[in-house]
Design an enzyme around this catalytic site. Structure first.
Site, PDB file in Angstrom:
ATOM      1  N   GLY A 286       0.840  -1.200   0.000  1.00 55.49           N
ATOM      2  CA  GLY A 286       0.000   0.000   0.000  1.00 55.49           C
ATOM      3  C   GLY A 286       0.872   1.245   0.000  1.00 55.49           C
ATOM      4  O   GLY A 286       1.899   1.294   0.679  1.00 55.49           O
TER       5      GLY A 286
ATOM      6  N   GLY B  23      24.047  -7.069  21.258  1.00 50.77           N
ATOM      7  CA  GLY B  23      22.910  -6.322  21.799  1.00 50.77           C
ATOM      8  C   GLY B  23      22.276  -7.065  22.954  1.00 50.77           C
ATOM      9  O   GLY B  23      21.802  -8.185  22.795  1.00 50.77           O
TER      10      GLY B  23
ATOM     11  N   ILE C 192      15.303  -8.297  23.105  1.00 52.40           N
ATOM     12  CA  ILE C 192      15.348  -9.364  22.094  1.00 52.40           C
ATOM     13  C   ILE C 192      16.616 -10.204  22.249  1.00 52.40           C
ATOM     14  O   ILE C 192      16.581 -11.430  22.205  1.00 52.40           O
ATOM     15  CB  ILE C 192      15.216  -8.755  20.677  1.00 52.40           C
ATOM     16  CG1 ILE C 192      13.830  -8.115  20.521  1.00 52.40           C
ATOM     17  CG2 ILE C 192      15.440  -9.807  19.593  1.00 52.40           C
ATOM     18  CD1 ILE C 192      13.599  -7.363  19.214  1.00 52.40           C
TER      19      ILE C 192
ATOM     20  N   ALA D 247      21.207  -8.030  17.209  1.00 55.30           N
ATOM     21  CA  ALA D 247      19.934  -7.634  17.845  1.00 55.30           C
ATOM     22  C   ALA D 247      20.143  -6.303  18.564  1.00 55.30           C
ATOM     23  O   ALA D 247      19.981  -6.202  19.779  1.00 55.30           O
ATOM     24  CB  ALA D 247      19.467  -8.724  18.807  1.00 55.30           C
TER      25      ALA D 247
ATOM     26  N   HIS E 170      -4.446 -16.526  48.608  1.00 58.25           N
ATOM     27  CA  HIS E 170      -3.278 -17.222  49.136  1.00 58.25           C
ATOM     28  C   HIS E 170      -3.364 -18.704  48.775  1.00 58.25           C
ATOM     29  O   HIS E 170      -4.441 -19.278  48.880  1.00 58.25           O
ATOM     30  CB  HIS E 170      -3.225 -17.056  50.657  1.00 58.25           C
ATOM     31  CG  HIS E 170      -2.105 -17.835  51.285  1.00 58.25           C
ATOM     32  ND1 HIS E 170      -0.795 -17.410  51.212  1.00 58.25           N
ATOM     33  CD2 HIS E 170      -2.109 -19.014  51.960  1.00 58.25           C
ATOM     34  CE1 HIS E 170      -0.028 -18.299  51.833  1.00 58.25           C
ATOM     35  NE2 HIS E 170      -0.806 -19.282  52.293  1.00 58.25           N
TER      36      HIS E 170
HETATM   37  C1  LIG Z   1      12.035 -11.305  18.285  1.00 55.49           C
HETATM   38  C2  LIG Z   1      11.044 -10.260  18.711  1.00 55.49           C
HETATM   39  C3  LIG Z   1      10.296 -10.451  19.862  1.00 55.49           C
HETATM   40  C4  LIG Z   1       9.374  -9.492  20.267  1.00 55.49           C
HETATM   41  N1  LIG Z   1       8.662  -9.726  21.406  1.00 55.49           N
HETATM   42  C5  LIG Z   1       7.761  -8.814  21.808  1.00 55.49           C
HETATM   43  C6  LIG Z   1       6.968  -9.053  22.955  1.00 55.49           C
HETATM   44  O1  LIG Z   1       7.073 -10.092  23.605  1.00 55.49           O
HETATM   45  N2  LIG Z   1       6.056  -8.121  23.312  1.00 55.49           N
HETATM   46  C7  LIG Z   1       5.899  -6.947  22.610  1.00 55.49           C
HETATM   47  O2  LIG Z   1       5.067  -6.123  22.989  1.00 55.49           O
HETATM   48  N3  LIG Z   1       6.640  -6.699  21.517  1.00 55.49           N
HETATM   49  C8  LIG Z   1       7.552  -7.598  21.096  1.00 55.49           C
HETATM   50  N4  LIG Z   1       8.271  -7.363  19.963  1.00 55.49           N
HETATM   51  C9  LIG Z   1       8.038  -6.106  19.249  1.00 55.49           C
HETATM   52  C10 LIG Z   1       6.761  -6.211  18.419  1.00 55.49           C
HETATM   53  O3  LIG Z   1       6.891  -7.272  17.503  1.00 55.49           O
HETATM   54  C11 LIG Z   1       6.509  -4.892  17.691  1.00 55.49           C
HETATM   55  O4  LIG Z   1       6.469  -3.839  18.628  1.00 55.49           O
HETATM   56  C12 LIG Z   1       5.176  -4.952  16.961  1.00 55.49           C
HETATM   57  O5  LIG Z   1       5.154  -5.992  16.022  1.00 55.49           O
HETATM   58  C13 LIG Z   1       4.888  -3.617  16.266  1.00 55.49           C
HETATM   59  O6  LIG Z   1       3.646  -3.681  15.655  1.00 55.49           O
HETATM   60  P1  LIG Z   1       3.309  -2.834  14.348  1.00 55.49           P
HETATM   61  O7  LIG Z   1       1.952  -3.258  13.944  1.00 55.49           O
HETATM   62  O8  LIG Z   1       3.583  -1.417  14.616  1.00 55.49           O
HETATM   63  O9  LIG Z   1       4.375  -3.300  13.265  1.00 55.49           O
HETATM   64  P2  LIG Z   1       4.697  -4.706  12.598  1.00 55.49           P
HETATM   65  O10 LIG Z   1       4.347  -5.822  13.498  1.00 55.49           O
HETATM   66  O11 LIG Z   1       6.096  -4.611  12.142  1.00 55.49           O
HETATM   67  O12 LIG Z   1       3.701  -4.791  11.371  1.00 55.49           O
HETATM   68  C14 LIG Z   1       3.782  -3.906  10.309  1.00 55.49           C
HETATM   69  C15 LIG Z   1       3.187  -4.581   9.099  1.00 55.49           C
HETATM   70  O13 LIG Z   1       3.083  -3.607   8.061  1.00 55.49           O
HETATM   71  C16 LIG Z   1       3.403  -4.218   6.825  1.00 55.49           C
HETATM   72  N5  LIG Z   1       3.808  -3.155   5.907  1.00 55.49           N
HETATM   73  C17 LIG Z   1       4.806  -2.257   6.048  1.00 55.49           C
HETATM   74  N6  LIG Z   1       4.802  -1.377   5.017  1.00 55.49           N
HETATM   75  C18 LIG Z   1       3.780  -1.751   4.207  1.00 55.49           C
HETATM   76  C19 LIG Z   1       3.263  -1.230   2.988  1.00 55.49           C
HETATM   77  N7  LIG Z   1       3.747  -0.137   2.445  1.00 55.49           N
HETATM   78  N8  LIG Z   1       2.221  -1.887   2.424  1.00 55.49           N
HETATM   79  C20 LIG Z   1       1.672  -2.988   3.003  1.00 55.49           C
HETATM   80  N9  LIG Z   1       2.117  -3.495   4.161  1.00 55.49           N
HETATM   81  C21 LIG Z   1       3.153  -2.881   4.756  1.00 55.49           C
HETATM   82  C22 LIG Z   1       4.511  -5.189   7.176  1.00 55.49           C
HETATM   83  O14 LIG Z   1       4.584  -6.207   6.223  1.00 55.49           O
HETATM   84  C23 LIG Z   1       4.047  -5.701   8.535  1.00 55.49           C
HETATM   85  O15 LIG Z   1       3.278  -6.863   8.385  1.00 55.49           O
HETATM   86  C24 LIG Z   1       9.188  -8.316  19.511  1.00 55.49           C
HETATM   87  C25 LIG Z   1       9.909  -8.118  18.337  1.00 55.49           C
HETATM   88  C26 LIG Z   1      10.824  -9.081  17.935  1.00 55.49           C
HETATM   89  C27 LIG Z   1      11.572  -8.862  16.662  1.00 55.49           C
END
Ligand SMILES: Cc1cc2nc3c(=O)[nH]c(=O)nc-3n(C[C@H](O)[C@H](O)[C@H](O)COP(=O)(O)OP(=O)(O)OC[C@H]3O[C@@H](n4cnc5c(N)ncnc54)[C@H](O)[C@@H]3O)c2cc1C
Length: 484
Positions: free
Chosen positions: A131, A197, A201, A285, A460
């Protein structure tokens, strides 16, 4: 708005288009549909096997697969190290990593397919592909098969998330030098694993592979371990991780890594000079950065700040009429639940309902063993603010439930204001800290005092009693530990 709110005037026109179906975007889409708006949610995610799924980083490559592996590996570790204490004799405990990974993938599949079902039930049009916002709230949608069409909306919500931050000295070179997603998909346990890091993560991934037998070295540039957390909590966590055999080297700046055969030679410098460490696999990381590639045309008016985040106000408005941005691509902690609440807030504001986000009470959880969780201010932050305060702690060693679990490490700590007793921060390191923190979040959401928690009955024997006793300890009235 279209006259029948749930049916767009044409297949390409919607009340709301959400770009991104991660934990920020998909809840925004569902809430907007619950608010009787017509909604499309676009996502371009493709898994390593080429399948297109919703759920973003969190469900496909982050929160969910990491927690699945953390659970399996903790069970494996406990079967080896702790079951005998319970009087359980197991012989021939073995590791079937392929099955462990298969279970993880099954959970991811079920969760991501769940979003398809949720979209269907709510009436959200889910679209797989790219998008791109154009001026006038038009959205160019390019499907994965290359076909293109222009959609339009009254409101557009940008929820494009984040991507792993690369380290210029140490570029990704799969399968040897990988990001967090790569580290969740290893097909064999690396004999020696390097992690650059020591944030959330890095610690979670390091723990997964350490429990399966890897020698894990974590290299962190900052001098302090978990510098952003309460330091009493950080000290206790570090003590536990060292006991588990995690080799954590702080104040160590990586300058490069070379791959030769199946080995990665990592060079870094610390107070003693240049150092080298040889590992089989290296995970970079060092954090994540906002992802906005090709998300909007330059003439839309959407602006990025100096770190690449989409500029928004406290209600996630971009400044361009009816264009909003939420989740990891905007300021604030990169956490799934932060993005989710922003999504819900924005969807409610679009529907002219009340929508507000309390950024002061976002919980943080690190899913290691022991778990680490906190909400609000650290003791150091309160001290630096000049506000007079008091603290109370309660060790899990004094909890009957923790003893029954054989998980007595750590404590619960409460920081409260001295003048009006308001709870300013709660910090827990210990069993199920990530679950226990929810009570503290609720208490702080309602501006509770430590006395409010003291006067609340806790069952408890539960781990939650540790939070209750920590509140009592704020006024030196703990019953089950010695007040100091
Ligand atoms: C290993 C790991 C473990 C984690 N564990 C935790 C946890 O335990 N708890 C926690 O709160 N957070 C955790 N996080 C962080 C968490 O994953 C992110 O904070 C969260 O996914 C952010 O959500 P979001 O919807 O903003 O982005 P995202 O989850 O990154 O989703 C964004 C989506 O947008 C899509 N997108 C981007 N640009 C476009 C475009 N132009 N057109 C169409 N689609 C597009 C992408 O494909 C993606 O699917 C972890 C992250 C990692 C890497």
């Amino acid at each position: 708005m279209s006259s029948d709110p749930k049916s767009p005037s044409s297949a390409d026109s919607f009340d709301v288009i959400v770009i991104g179906a991660g934990p920020a975007g998909y809840p925004a889409a569902i809430r907007a549909a619950q608010n009787k708006l017509s909604v499309a949610c676009i996502d371009e995610w493709k898994n390593h096997d080429g399948t297109a799924t919703f759920g973003g980083t969190c469900l496909n490559a982050g929160c969910i697969p990491s927690k699945a592996l953390l659970e399996s590996t903790e069970l494996y570790h406990r079967a080896h190290e702790e079951f005998a204490v319970h009087g359980i004799k197991l012989e021939g405990i073995g590791l079937d990593l392929a099955q462990m990974q298969k279970r993880k993938s099954g959970i991811v599949r079920a969760m991501t397919q769940g979003i398809v079902a949720l979209f269907k039930a709510a009436g959200v049009t889910g679209l797989h592909g790219h998008g791109r916002l154009l001026p006038g709230r038009k959205v160019e949608f390019t499907a994965h098969d290359g076909s293109r069409r222009t959609l339009s909306a009254r409101h557009v919500v940008l929820a494009s998330g984040s991507a792993p931050m690369p380290l210029s000295s140490t570029p990704f070179k799969p399968p040897h030098i990988v990001d967090s997603w790569g580290a969740l998909e290893f097909e064999a346990v690396p004999k020696r694993l390097g992690v650059i890091g020591c944030g959330v993560i890095g610690l979670e991934l390091g723990s997964v592979w350490r429990r399966l037998g890897s020698e894990v070295v974590i290299i962190e540039a900052l001098p302090d371990f978990l510098a952003f957390a309460d330091q009493q909590l950080a000290r206790e966590a570090l003590r536990q991780f060292k006991k588990q055999g995690l080799d954590i080297r702080t104040g160590a700046k990586v300058s490069g890594a070379t791959v030769s055969g199946n080995a990665v030679e990592v060079t870094y410098s610390d107070a003693k000079g240049e150092q080298r460490v040889s590992v089989e696999r290296l995970v970079v990381a060092i954090g994540r950065r906002p992802y906005t590639k090709d998300l909007f045309a330059p003439d839309t008016g959407v602006q990025l700040d100096e770190r690449g985040f989409i500029k928004v106000d406290e209600h996630c408005r971009t400044g361009v009429e009816n264009v909003w941005a939420i989740g990891d691509c905007v300021r604030g902690p990169m956490l799934a639940h932060k993005g989710k609440e922003e999504g819900v807030m924005v969807a409610d504001l679009i529907a002219a309902r009340y929508g507000e986000m309390n950024y002061k009470v976002i919980p943080f959880v690190i899913y290691t063993a022991p778990e680490i969780a906190w909400v609000g201010l650290t003791e150091e932050q309160v001290k630096a603010s000049g506000r007079d305060y008091k603290t109370g702690t309660f060790p899990f060693l004094a909890s009957g439930r923790a003893r029954a679990l054989e998980q007595t490490q750590g404590f619960a700590k409460i920081v409260a204001a001295r003048n009006d007793d308001e709870i300013l921060g709660v910090h827990i390191v210990g069993p199920f800290a990530g679950e226990l923190i929810a009570e503290a979040v609720l208490a702080m959401e309602y501006s509770a005092s430590s006395e409010d928690l003291q006067r609340t009955i806790h069952a408890h024997p539960t781990l939650a009693e540790a939070v209750h006793e920590a509140a009592l300890s704020v006024d030196k009235r703990s019953i089950d530990s010695i007040n100091r």
